[in-house]
Design a protein around this motif. Structure first.
Motif, PDB file in Angstrom:
ATOM      1  N   ASP A  94     -45.401  67.805  15.073  1.00  0.00           N
ATOM      2  CA  ASP A  94     -44.064  67.234  15.224  1.00  0.00           C
ATOM      3  C   ASP A  94     -43.837  66.948  16.707  1.00  0.00           C
ATOM      4  OD1 ASP A  94     -41.362  66.739  15.517  1.00  0.00           O
ATOM      5  OD2 ASP A  94     -40.709  68.448  14.310  1.00  0.00           O
ATOM      6  N   VAL A  95     -43.985  65.685  17.086  1.00  0.00           N
ATOM      7  CA  VAL A  95     -43.878  65.318  18.504  1.00  0.00           C
ATOM      8  C   VAL A  95     -42.449  65.540  18.998  1.00  0.00           C
ATOM      9  CG1 VAL A  95     -44.125  63.444  20.172  1.00  0.00           C
ATOM     10  CG2 VAL A  95     -45.812  63.732  18.366  1.00  0.00           C
ATOM     11  N   GLY A  96     -41.476  65.286  18.120  1.00  0.00           N
ATOM     12  CA  GLY A  96     -40.080  65.521  18.506  1.00  0.00           C
ATOM     13  C   GLY A  96     -39.860  66.966  18.926  1.00  0.00           C
ATOM     14  N   ARG A  97     -40.505  67.858  18.238  1.00  0.00           N
ATOM     15  CA  ARG A  97     -40.403  69.271  18.578  1.00  0.00           C
ATOM     16  C   ARG A  97     -40.962  69.554  19.969  1.00  0.00           C
ATOM     17  NH1 ARG A  97     -40.617  74.366  15.927  1.00  0.00           N
ATOM     18  NH2 ARG A  97     -40.800  75.888  17.609  1.00  0.00           N
ATOM     19  N   ILE A  98     -42.055  68.921  20.299  1.00  0.00           N
ATOM     20  CA  ILE A  98     -42.593  69.106  21.657  1.00  0.00           C
ATOM     21  C   ILE A  98     -41.550  68.670  22.683  1.00  0.00           C
ATOM     22  CG2 ILE A  98     -44.445  68.522  23.285  1.00  0.00           C
ATOM     23  CD1 ILE A  98     -46.313  68.037  20.964  1.00  0.00           C
ATOM     24  N   ASN A  99     -40.939  67.513  22.452  1.00  0.00           N
ATOM     25  CA  ASN A  99     -39.923  67.046  23.398  1.00  0.00           C
ATOM     26  C   ASN A  99     -38.722  67.994  23.459  1.00  0.00           C
ATOM     27  OD1 ASN A  99     -41.304  64.792  24.359  1.00  0.00           O
ATOM     28  ND2 ASN A  99     -40.739  63.595  22.559  1.00  0.00           N
ATOM     29  N   ARG A 100     -38.348  68.534  22.312  1.00  0.00           N
ATOM     30  CA  ARG A 100     -37.241  69.483  22.312  1.00  0.00           C
ATOM     31  C   ARG A 100     -37.603  70.719  23.136  1.00  0.00           C
ATOM     32  NH1 ARG A 100     -35.860  73.253  17.463  1.00  0.00           N
ATOM     33  NH2 ARG A 100     -36.543  74.711  19.090  1.00  0.00           N
ATOM     34  N   ASP A 101     -38.844  71.182  22.979  1.00  0.00           N
ATOM     35  CA  ASP A 101     -39.253  72.359  23.754  1.00  0.00           C
ATOM     36  C   ASP A 101     -39.320  72.038  25.246  1.00  0.00           C
ATOM     37  OD1 ASP A 101     -39.301  73.882  21.480  1.00  0.00           O
ATOM     38  OD2 ASP A 101     -41.463  73.760  21.182  1.00  0.00           O
ATOM     39  N   LEU A 102     -39.760  70.820  25.567  1.00  0.00           N
ATOM     40  CA  LEU A 102     -39.770  70.411  26.979  1.00  0.00           C
ATOM     41  C   LEU A 102     -38.347  70.388  27.543  1.00  0.00           C
ATOM     42  CD1 LEU A 102     -42.432  67.549  26.892  1.00  0.00           C
ATOM     43  CD2 LEU A 102     -42.610  69.708  28.144  1.00  0.00           C
ATOM     44  N   ALA A 103     -37.406  69.920  26.720  1.00  0.00           N
ATOM     45  CA  ALA A 103     -36.014  69.883  27.176  1.00  0.00           C
ATOM     46  C   ALA A 103     -35.494  71.302  27.407  1.00  0.00           C
ATOM     47  CB  ALA A 103     -35.144  69.156  26.157  1.00  0.00           C
ATOM     48  N   MET A 104     -35.855  72.225  26.525  1.00  0.00           N
ATOM     49  CA  MET A 104     -35.419  73.616  26.693  1.00  0.00           C
ATOM     50  C   MET A 104     -35.921  74.190  28.018  1.00  0.00           C
ATOM     51  SD  MET A 104     -35.137  75.633  23.092  1.00  0.00           S
ATOM     52  CE  MET A 104     -36.812  76.250  23.260  1.00  0.00           C
ATOM     53  N   ARG A 105     -37.110  73.802  28.419  1.00  0.00           N
ATOM     54  CA  ARG A 105     -37.639  74.286  29.699  1.00  0.00           C
ATOM     55  C   ARG A 105     -36.798  73.784  30.869  1.00  0.00           C
ATOM     56  NH1 ARG A 105     -41.031  73.406  34.235  1.00  0.00           N
ATOM     57  NH2 ARG A 105     -40.515  71.223  33.941  1.00  0.00           N
ATOM     58  N   GLN A 106     -36.179  72.624  30.684  1.00  0.00           N
ATOM     59  CA  GLN A 106     -35.421  72.046  31.797  1.00  0.00           C
ATOM     60  C   GLN A 106     -33.968  72.497  31.825  1.00  0.00           C
ATOM     61  OE1 GLN A 106     -36.840  67.849  30.908  1.00  0.00           O
ATOM     62  NE2 GLN A 106     -37.244  68.020  33.086  1.00  0.00           N
ATOM     63  N   ASP A 107     -33.558  73.115  30.735  1.00  0.00           N
ATOM     64  CA  ASP A 107     -32.177  73.553  30.603  1.00  0.00           C
ATOM     65  C   ASP A 107     -31.895  74.838  31.375  1.00  0.00           C
ATOM     66  OD1 ASP A 107     -30.995  71.660  29.139  1.00  0.00           O
ATOM     67  OD2 ASP A 107     -30.719  72.877  27.334  1.00  0.00           O
ATOM     68  N   GLY A 108     -30.661  75.269  31.252  1.00  0.00           N
ATOM     69  CA  GLY A 108     -30.311  76.574  31.800  1.00  0.00           C
ATOM     70  C   GLY A 108     -29.406  76.443  32.998  1.00  0.00           C
ATOM     71  N   TYR A 109     -28.479  77.368  33.095  1.00  0.00           N
ATOM     72  CA  TYR A 109     -27.539  77.396  34.210  1.00  0.00           C
ATOM     73  C   TYR A 109     -28.277  77.804  35.475  1.00  0.00           C
ATOM     74  CZ  TYR A 109     -22.949  77.822  36.330  1.00  0.00           C
ATOM     75  OH  TYR A 109     -21.836  77.630  37.104  1.00  0.00           O
TER      76      TYR A 109
END
Lengths: 365, 365, 365, 365
Positions: free
Chosen positions: D28-43
């Motif tokens: 699921d390529v979308g999932r990879i992108n979602r996980d990449l986004a999670m890495r960039q998130d955060g306060y």
């Protein structure tokens, strides 16, 4: 599975440590000793072979005859141990051309060629054969059989062989490990004559594996190709100078239509009319016999004078003669059997898992 | 140094990632492209080669033309990308004998032989050549030169060559990468005739490295022998079926006194009269030219009908014809140059350190 | 450099094979035995330690006290060999929680937990210490010193230590390997009380390396980071449950300005006011003391009853008690010294070459 | 399975090449992108994160969303590519203490600390997360779930968590990836205050894997222990200074009877009352939750002045400030999830085979 071999010719022992072999496999230690004896056999061997009569000792990894998953240590003791005889004053300063002496001393910064020859010696192959016997037993349990035989010594060649497995007994009882008793006398007289001449002989041997499932090795990375792994293993045998798979160098002269092994379906099984590929297509086993042929140069140590250099004085000197065999093709073919078993066992375990026999059986059968 | 290659024939690109190459080395990117072009050259190539005109893109590891010690990523894009054409209904169910199709599909549990052929293709060697060009440049900086040339195509053979390095220009300008222009016409007509026949050709090529210091490789473990590493690397080239070092298979027929390369001292340097060992004794480089010869089987894909099986119906079928070259020996010799460079560079860095050029120069020179 | 360890608690021996160690290094065998003895020392050891008095035997790789470049085999024989006592009828079917018994038998498909415990035992660390002693000797020759000491046992802790190297004698003569003799009595009474209770103790130990050049390890790949390699090596010690470098878990509560070790130049040398980094920045040694701290859980085998299961009957059963130590922190710190030496030696050889001492000296000094 | 990561912060991309992943897995390529986004998130992230919005590109190994057994290349392009800005005259000669600058430049013989910082940067973890997402998807298919959460930032700590999996939504929607919304305000004000101070923060995060079968890892060799592999992987995350498994450092203060996780049999299944071992006994997974805790030091780059040296002039200088985050604990926990997935996937494939999903399912289920 990781393996490390160690040991010199005149230190305590040669050793193999095998990490990652499956648990639950029952080992026939007698068979290891039989295979070690086969490595020492053969017409044309020198005195060393009479000194050694190799026996394996199990230092670890096998309890009550069964592997337990932990690293297996196989120890083959040297008979001719020289703990006290390394007096630096006796150091050897003349290398033998054809031997590792010069290149090895350069690599390791050694000024005594004896120290190179301690490890750069066919003696180390005893530990390969001990380990190889374990792998052979494993392969036999899953239905893979291996046979090795000599095809030529010097210019004396055996005829074409249809199926080496039906000739197994002949091969194993022959002093030359040839399937063709008709040429034994010719080989004997060649070896005798060469010995008298103070010279040595090379030859070609062949190793065939039958029953190997399709799917070992991979085209996906060059170092995972089964043919590449076999080429490395066979070229790694001391004295090997050439390796070929299936039709080998002959395939260079064939056309594609002559080379390709056409496929047919018989009773739900894929059948080939020829096996020019030697059982490997695209670096992957295809279910046919795996056939490797290996050229061995003659033993480098000869009584005949070879020009060398005394590195102590930087003056010309004759290459020293050190007790040596005239021809080791029979032994080399046994070693070839071991290295074939080693590569196939490793590839098999990568595909079917390596933790224990129960898992392997579930996955494979 | 660790290397991973990736990439299919019709996906985005073929890629090489090289981890552990020294920092501070200045890379000539134009040279990489020139070497990629050489891989695509040669008489007898099919249409694919006209489509591709490979250019390397540096994705990482090189800044301002200099390596910085970090992993180097070399990307060679495919021109013929087929993102949309993998309709399962179009799956190919007939394998080509001689190709990885059948063995590969068995290994990976695939029911579409197209998916095997995507990676099991000579296309992947473009990434080897890109990496190999980097290694060649490194070796040239430390004084090691490599040349590759074709010795035979089908039954047409070049004559004996005394020194391939003096013939370098001839080789590189020849459409067959042969040092012997006198037989080019004969080769051309053989290739043309075979093409018309719908068939393909194999051959033999040779790679020689000069200037390699003594001491690369080791007799201490079979997988560290330089000859074993070379055998693996060359046998790993798609279509390779045989590898030999120095006198190779011919050495099987020599005696020890005929095989051994006698040593002399000239002006403080070790000189050999012959080089039957091909520059490697005991698995270690000895300072002489390293000579590897490799037999290539003919390209497996031919227009002529080869019996195969339709695995969908389990009925006989002809092997499918897919756009292919007739003869790739010139390209294979270029690939051979790359794999020689790869093995020597790796062995060199193991001996002299791999962190940065300053340390290497201090250690080596 | 590749290393394989092998050997069970009650088979012939524990063994280390070291492939790729430089030639020309002079080994002090007495020192290896002294280090083996230190591993067996310490207050709180059980009966096993009185049985064993380990001595190393050199099976290969060292001649006349000097490494010759070939694989080194170190053999430490077991005193308590049980060749005949593996009767399947005596198999143990109750695993000890906290021990490898259950997980290991699952992995290897074994139905006798004794077979797991043969290898999953601190006994294997004797071979690590034998090898580690060789590496320690090598590191000392190039100016790197290592010291290991215990920081706490149970809830008894040593005070803060400014410089463990000045306390070396105290540490090595202490039955707890602590630098702080004032708390020895407290530790003794804790160990004695715990022993009476049929229980066991954990603790924390610390290993410091001084004199390590900047530039070992790499930020370029996660598995090449020096901190990652140290974490793997220390967490690989049986009973380890935590590893930290420098300020470790405390650094989580610091701010960047409090954590960073400011740099000054004194007499052409980089000097730091603090060493919160523990000598490693970005996964690379920075020239300061390398500091690793490791938490050890208590020995899992205790006389006190722990609920377990008889897998033969699938009924509840008490965890069996098998002869065991109460506290092995002093031994663990010695093992920690060995694994620190192993990692640093490996990293050093990757940077400066591993063929022979002459090359290493030229490159390093 | 072999993996190489490459890529700098301001070159083309960061890349992961994965060789040896099974064929037949649907990604699921979308999932990879979602996980990449999670890495960039955060306060607490700096400006860089606003520039990057990572998307994976599949360069090889996946066709029609399915792995085909060949090496997988994942490319995450950099937005901020600086091809032209490496003017040697702009070289940076002042290293940042706490960063790889000094140690890295020493290793690679570089005189511009910018070249170290290009790779020694958290940017490289984007490629780990892309690969980790693939492994996470694989693990989920076989029933293994992983969750990562933050336990503390600076001195603000979450309370004890009984079961992080029931809090998954809370964790993933929290700007701090904490399971405990009640302390978010406190964390925010700490981060804001620290940012104003020109300083940075560390913390502790925890990663838990559930559903992992018993039998991954091995006690047979230190580098095959699951705990050792996890320790290496977590300590390899930039800024990690401590790693613990299960009770970790707390276990040093427990007794054996307090530490051991007693076993019971419920409905034919082994059940534990506690999980102090953190799911690993003897280096092997035991079927319980695998729990790893990791301490991260504060980001080394801060606006506050840290004493450093200008290596051009060898004079004191302040550590340069380069755009940086204040606190990356949420991102680090995501990276932790990736490295946990990477280690477990690798260990799983070693046990159950890695060729294709069909074989894995037969072997595992």
């Amino acid at each position: 599975m990781r393996i490390l071999y160690s040991g010199e010719s005149h230190m305590e022992a040669v050793i193999a440590v095998i990490e990652g072999f499956p648990a639950g496999f029952h080992v026939d230690v007698g068979r290891i000793n039989r295979d070690l004896a086969m490595r020492q056999d053969g017409y044309g061997r020198g005195d060393r072979m009479k000194i050694e009569s190799d026996r394996v000792e199990i230092y670890s990894g096998i309890i009550n005859g069964m592997t337990i998953g932990s690293p297996i240590t196989l120890v083959v003791r040297n008979k001719d141990v020289r703990r006290e005889s390394w007096n630096p004053e006796d150091r050897r300063t003349i290398p033998r051309p054809g031997h590792a002496d010069f290149a090895g001393a350069t690599k390791y910064g050694l000024d005594d060629f004896r120290l190179v020859a301690e490890r750069a010696s066919a003696r180390q192959t005893a530990s390969w054969v001990a380990a190889g016997s374990l792998f052979t037993q494993f392969l036999e349990e899953i239905g893979i059989e291996i046979i090795a035989f000599v095809e030529s010594i010097g210019d004396v060649k055996t005829g074409h062989i249809e199926d080496p497995f039906v000739l197994k007994e002949k091969i194993e009882s022959s002093p030359f490990r040839i399937p063709d008793p008709g040429i034994e006398d010719e080989m004997k007289s060649l070896v005798d004559r060469t010995k008298e001449d103070g010279d040595s002989l090379g030859g070609v041997f062949c190793v065939v594996a039958r029953g190997c499932p399709a799917g070992l090795g991979s085209y996906n990375h060059p170092d995972r190709r089964l043919d590449a792994m076999l080429a490395s293993a066979f070229m790694g045998i001391p004295s090997a100078k050439g390796v070929e798979i299936g039709a080998g160098f002959k395939s260079a002269g064939l056309t594609g239509s002559g080379m390709n092994d056409g496929m047919e379906m018989h009773d739900g099984k894929v059948v080939r009319k020829t096996n020019n590929a030697g059982g490997i297509e695209g670096g992957v086993s295809n279910g046919e016999d795996i056939i490797v042929r290996c050229a061995a140069k003659p033993i480098p140590t000869v009584r005949r004078k070879i020009p060398s250099i005394d590195f102590n004085t930087e003056t010309p000197a004759d290459s020293p003669y050190i007790r040596a065999d005239v021809c080791v093709l029979p032994a080399m073919s046994v070693i070839g059997e071991s290295v074939m078993a080693t590569v196939l066992c490793k590839s098999f375990l990568e595909r079917y898992g390596c933790d224990n026999m129960e898992l392997i059986r579930r996955n494979f059968l």
